[in-house]
Enzyme design. Sequence first.
Site, PDB file in Angstrom:
ATOM      1  N   LYS A  40      45.460  40.613  36.303  1.00 45.55           N
ATOM      2  CA  LYS A  40      45.943  39.592  35.373  1.00 45.55           C
ATOM      3  C   LYS A  40      45.455  39.856  33.960  1.00 45.55           C
ATOM      4  CE  LYS A  40      46.255  36.194  39.078  1.00 45.55           C
ATOM      5  NZ  LYS A  40      45.585  35.112  39.825  1.00 45.55           N
ATOM      6  N   ASP A  73      49.092  27.963  36.109  1.00 48.40           N
ATOM      7  CA  ASP A  73      49.339  28.255  37.525  1.00 48.40           C
ATOM      8  C   ASP A  73      50.347  27.277  38.118  1.00 48.40           C
ATOM      9  OD1 ASP A  73      48.273  30.507  38.697  1.00 48.40           O
ATOM     10  OD2 ASP A  73      46.296  29.637  39.011  1.00 48.40           O
ATOM     11  N   GLN A 127      40.586  31.129  39.537  1.00 47.09           N
ATOM     12  CA  GLN A 127      40.977  31.957  40.673  1.00 47.09           C
ATOM     13  C   GLN A 127      40.516  31.339  41.987  1.00 47.09           C
ATOM     14  OE1 GLN A 127      42.865  34.877  40.553  1.00 47.09           O
ATOM     15  NE2 GLN A 127      42.879  34.644  42.771  1.00 47.09           N
TER      16      GLN A 127
END
Length: 290
Positions: free
Chosen positions: A54, A121, A98
């Site tokens: 990412k 997200d 995460q």
Amino acid sequence: MVAEIIDGFAIAAELRRDIAARAAEMKEAYGVVPGLAVVLVGDDPASAVYVRNKLKATAECGLRSVEHVLPANTSEADLLDLVGKLNADPSVHGILVQLPLPKQIDADKVLGLIDPDKDVDGFHPVNAGRLSIGLPGFVPCTPRGSQILIDRVLPNLAGKHAVVIGRSNIVGKPMAQLLLQKNATVTIAHSKTADLPGLCRTADVLVAAVGRPLMVKGDWVKPGAVVIDVGINRIEVDGKGKLVGDVDFASVAEVAGHITPVPKGVGPMTIACLMLNTLDSAARRIAAES
């Protein structure tokens, strides 16, 4: 029939180039560089790889990234404090924590604290609600990427039957909402669905997102259907590890009209859409402040 491969790797590269161009224009016009904060708690090897990918994509797209790596024994209070600081930082347009988190931390509490307007997200309940009633908000990256792939090969879904196998909050449910917005007739299937193969054979669009390797066979698929394989599973073949999807690619490719491979299908689109969500967040902030 031999299915046409939907090249997610190439389409994601095209999307990243477009994001980079838009980011450069934003910097030139407004002096703003979209910023993504990535928080990694602990030393889970898979999570570390995901974060590294990412961050690499962020740099390639001309965005700014800030990485916060915390020890595995980090307290919930300390992580919540960090999220609060990132919420208040105007240079941060997207926040990604995460998953999975260590067992002493309530992931729902952490994700719920993220500012919905920085929730790139797309996991916050507010964004889930926005999606369900058709309001602008952040869509989880994997469903958004999957929808882009579907649009490339079947841009008009009106009257089509879409079957989504899997009902997770991260993929299955938001995927169904996106397909509904495209005027498809949508069925969500799951472990309790009666005659799952028979249902799948009615689908013009079949999205597999269950995490069961090679589950969907060729005789489950309607001839000419679009098949999107979200699964990423590592199995052992001849003593070696191999990545496969939820779809038995070899048999399904003989029946379907279009199919995504694993790897280089949905996976690259997920990361590209994280970049797109971050860029969109910065653009919304600029529009709100203008």
